[in-house]
Scaffold this motif. Structure first.
Motif, PDB file in Angstrom:
ATOM      1  N   MET A  66      -0.479   6.285   4.563  1.00 58.35           N
ATOM      2  CA  MET A  66      -1.327   7.326   3.984  1.00 58.35           C
ATOM      3  C   MET A  66      -0.843   8.716   4.394  1.00 58.35           C
ATOM      4  SD  MET A  66      -5.390   7.990   4.630  1.00 58.35           S
ATOM      5  CE  MET A  66      -5.067   8.632   6.286  1.00 58.35           C
ATOM      6  N   VAL A 120      -1.458   1.187   7.378  1.00 57.02           N
ATOM      7  CA  VAL A 120      -2.099   1.941   6.299  1.00 57.02           C
ATOM      8  C   VAL A 120      -2.231   3.419   6.679  1.00 57.02           C
ATOM      9  CG1 VAL A 120      -4.256   2.265   5.014  1.00 57.02           C
ATOM     10  CG2 VAL A 120      -3.310  -0.027   5.306  1.00 57.02           C
ATOM     11  N   TYR A 147       0.573   4.117  -2.899  1.00 50.77           N
ATOM     12  CA  TYR A 147       0.136   5.486  -2.637  1.00 50.77           C
ATOM     13  C   TYR A 147       1.157   6.501  -3.164  1.00 50.77           C
ATOM     14  CZ  TYR A 147      -3.617   3.830   0.439  1.00 50.77           C
ATOM     15  OH  TYR A 147      -4.745   3.231   0.931  1.00 50.77           O
ATOM     16  N   GLY A 190      -7.211   5.424   1.561  1.00 46.77           N
ATOM     17  CA  GLY A 190      -6.693   5.042   2.869  1.00 46.77           C
ATOM     18  C   GLY A 190      -7.779   4.904   3.913  1.00 46.77           C
ATOM     19  N   ASP A 235      -7.903   1.072  -3.863  1.00 50.22           N
ATOM     20  CA  ASP A 235      -6.750   1.773  -4.422  1.00 50.22           C
ATOM     21  C   ASP A 235      -6.997   2.130  -5.880  1.00 50.22           C
ATOM     22  OD1 ASP A 235      -5.201   1.871  -2.217  1.00 50.22           O
ATOM     23  OD2 ASP A 235      -3.866   0.231  -2.758  1.00 50.22           O
ATOM     24  N   VAL A 293       0.832  -1.204   0.000  1.00 55.22           N
ATOM     25  CA  VAL A 293       0.000   0.000   0.000  1.00 55.22           C
ATOM     26  C   VAL A 293       0.869   1.256   0.000  1.00 55.22           C
ATOM     27  CG1 VAL A 293      -1.599   1.345   1.403  1.00 55.22           C
ATOM     28  CG2 VAL A 293      -2.008  -1.081   1.056  1.00 55.22           C
TER      29      VAL A 293
END
Length: 702
Positions: A312, A308, A242, A279, A587, A238
């Protein structure tokens, strides 16, 4: 128009880049330091269970009646009695370690060629794995000096140490494989070393900070050893994604002719917003695991939410600060061939996506139906899914050292299925009624000072005998005595865990589908988009289930990935995969639909907006999907069966989600629905939302 939250965070970070970067580094160092100093607390056996079996184990733990960690060593010779000298040497060597007690005399097998030595580890059973090293070394020394005799060891402590070492080795292997793999993919995508290092560095620091915070939190919510592997799996994938979305948008805007400040401001207001929405959606989906009623899943929820959240926040704070500071130096370390490919990559991805989209948009109904048929065909094996806690050979493979030792000992000295342990507790365990009930069973141990009794009950018929014991024999014996009776043991624990999962998956499923629908409704102001989001996620999850069942339960192609048929799926896997995929699919979905909506708000028709949105996000979605699939595939190659199932299931699901679902089914559905995609429920238009506003101008940093 006012700036959205992501844009305001980006403006502040770029204007105060020293504060943002140094603050991030201080946070990571402090989190790691505090976590390392506090240490991690693992859950106990009772906390890892459910139902009556967990209650029984908890009663024994509270009464201090936990059994010592037992060990078995089998010595096998070529002829009858050949084991005697080696058995004496093993007994002497093990005794000299000072770590064992209750060493029993060797028990010969029926044919006289084997002997079994049993003993207990000193100290608490739950920490025996930390103290068994000298015993294993002593046995290994004897084995090395007697090559003509085979020596097998298995027990609670040796198995615990083997598992702990395996998890540690696997996690290091995953780290050392996934990180260079992701770095190589990003290097190909961007063609510059600095641009490739940035997402990897931020993802790794996010994982490091989460490791520290999770260790601290484990003092309140005890965790499983598997939790750290799950957190790294989620956090790294993740975190890289991002940063990739953010960085890709900034580079796209630079390629479109904007200066560095404007390009960064557009990325903050658009991709930054998508990162925040994604997120939050992932974290809320992960929170559904708290409703499972199992501490294992509560630990997974805490770990994934923590990592996460950190990833984020890093993506919308320290990343724009670093981009502002680096400026054109983001392209430093250019690799000539890869750099040319990186500059052409976005255009080529868009052109390729455009060619693929042309027939989809021309005949959306045909392609939508085809995509649904493909996904349903992949999902079909899931109808026969069987779940249970994996046994030793299922978990570690039939050829592993631990499985081989267990199999040889069990075959030579068969003891039948593990017995059930009935735990009886009463205000007065010595009362006449309780004594009479206990007299009807063999293998009774009474602990009068603690008002607890234990009964060992063989279960030769397995589950049928367990059901009869719980539903017939125990009620008939103890009803009216005032005693509380619970059954634990290997079979009972597995049955109770599965029962809790079956009950827990209903509220979890209801929670994540409802929350996903509401978040998408709030974000895009469209109940059509919200509903299609949920339906597309369900198709992805179903297809992932089907592939997992086909590969691991039925063994179709399992040997191709170094695995083997197990006949079942790990009991906690379906619920975990459901929750994770609902979160991860956001996502791509949020990123793609946000770009489509931007085009629609500029006045394009829905069909043209879909075409532009898919083409402009194709490069980022492809890169992000390749990284996620690569990271998950690394876990699919690890030693433990549950990690393999998780890695393969998630990798296949992400691959399908980023290709069949987002590149075919989503554009086909949105084209078919046309203007109905943008219908806003009456009343929702008055609520504040995460709306994109004007693109802010980021001032020069000071």
């Amino acid at each position: 128009m006012r700036r959205n939250l992501a844009a305001r965070i980006g403006v502040w970070s770029a204007h105060h880049r020293k504060t943002a970067v140094l603050g991030w580094l201080v946070f990571v160092v402090l989190a790691m330091g505090i976590g390392g100093a506090s240490g991690m607390v693992n859950m106990s056996d009772s906390e890892n269970g459910a139902g009556d079996s967990a209650r029984a184990t908890r009663i024994l733990e509270d009464a201090g009646l936990s059994r010592p960690a037992g060990e078995m060593i089998m010595v096998s010779g070529r002829g009858a009695g050949d084991w005697k000298a080696t058995a004496r040497a093993v007994t002497t060597a093990v005794g000299r370690t000072g770590a064992v007690r209750n060493i029993a005399a060797p028990v010969p097998s029926k044919d006289g060629r084997d002997a079994l030595i049993t003993f207990d580890m000193k100290g608490a059973a739950d920490t025996a794995a930390d103290r068994v090293g000298p015993v294993l070394d002593a046995v290994s020394a004897v084995r090395a000096g007697r090559p003509d005799v085979r020596i097998y060891q298995f027990g609670d402590a040796s198995a615990g140490k083997w598992l702990s070492d395996l998890l540690s080795t696997d996690l290091r292997s995953a780290e050392f494989t996934a990180v260079p793999l992701a770095l190589g993919i990003l290097l190909v995508a961007f063609g510059a070393v600095v641009a490739a290092l940035l997402p990897v560095g931020l993802a790794l620091t996010a994982c490091m900070a989460a490791f520290g915070l999770l260790s601290l939190a484990s003092h309140e919510l005890h965790l499983s050893q598997t939790t750290y592997s799950v957190m790294f799996l989620m956090g790294f994938a993740v975190g890289v994604d991002y940063c990739l979305f953010y960085l890709r948008r900034e580079r796209d805007e630079r390629a479109a002719g904007h200066d560095a400040e404007t390009a960064l401001s557009i990325a903050a207001a658009t991709s930054g917003r998508a990162v925040l929405v994604s997120g939050v959606t992932v974290m809320v989906a992960m929170a559904g695991m708290f409703l499972s009623g199992l501490m294992l899943f509560k630990g997974f929820a805490l770990a994934t939410i923590t990592v996460v959240l950190i990833a984020m926040l890093g993506s919308v704070t320290v990343l724009p600060a670093l981009l502002s500071w680096l400026g054109d130096r983001i392209n430093a370390g250019r690799v000539p061939l890869l750099n040319r490919r990186g500059r052409r990559g976005a255009r080529q991805s868009g052109a390729t996506a455009g060619r693929l989209l042309k027939p989809v948009l021309a005949r959306p109904a045909v392609f939508a139906a085809g995509a649904v048929v493909v996904l349903l065909a992949l999902a079909a094996p899931a109808l026969g899914m069987k779940t249970e806690e994996l046994g030793l050979e299922q978990q570690f493979g039939s050829s592993s050292e631990l499985s081989v030792a267990y199999r040889h000992i069990a075959e030579t000295f068969p003891g039948g299925p593990a017995p059930a342990t009935v735990v009886v507790t009463a205000d007065d365990i010595g009362s006449a009624g309780v004594r009479k009930a206990l007299a009807g069973f063999d293998g009774v141990t009474v602990h009068s000072s603690r008002n607890v009794a234990e009964i060992e009950v063989p279960l030769p018929a397995g589950g049928a005998d367990l059901a009869k014991l719980r539903n017939v024999r125990l009620p008939a014996a103890f009803d009216g005595t005032g005693a509380h009776v619970y059954v634990t043991g290997e079979l009972a624990s597995s049955a109770d865990f599965n029962d809790q999962l079956k009950h827990g998956i209903v509220p979890v499923f209801a929670f994540i589908t409802a929350v996903t629908f509401l978040l998408m409704l709030f974000c895009f102001r469209s109940y059509v988009i919200a509903l299609t989001s949920v339906l597309l996620n369900l198709l992805s999850v179903a297809a992932a289930y089907g592939v997992m069942v086909a590969v691991f339960q039925h063994g179709w192609g399992a040997s191709l990935i170094g695995s083997e048929k197990t006949g079942v799926i790990e009991s906690w896997m379906p619920l975990f995969v459901l929750v994770v995929l609902f979160g991860l699919s956001m996502d791509y979905h949020v990123f793609v639909v946000s770009r489509i909506r931007e085009a629609r708000q500029r006045g394009l028709s829905t069909r043209d907006a879909v075409d532009e949105g898919i083409r402009r996000t194709a490069g980022a979605v492809t890169g992000a999907a390749v990284i996620m699939v690569a990271v998950f595939s690394v876990f699919g190659s690890l030693s433990m069966q549950d990690m393999q199932q998780m890695g393969v299931g998630l990798a296949v699901a992400v691959l399908l989600d980023a290709t069949v679902v987002r590149m075919v089914l989503l554009p086909a559905l949105m084209t078919m629905l046309g203007e109905r995609n943008w219908r806003t429920p009456r009343g929702l238009s008055r609520l504040p939302g995460l709306e994109g506003a004007e693109v802010p101008k980021i001032p020069a940093a000071v």
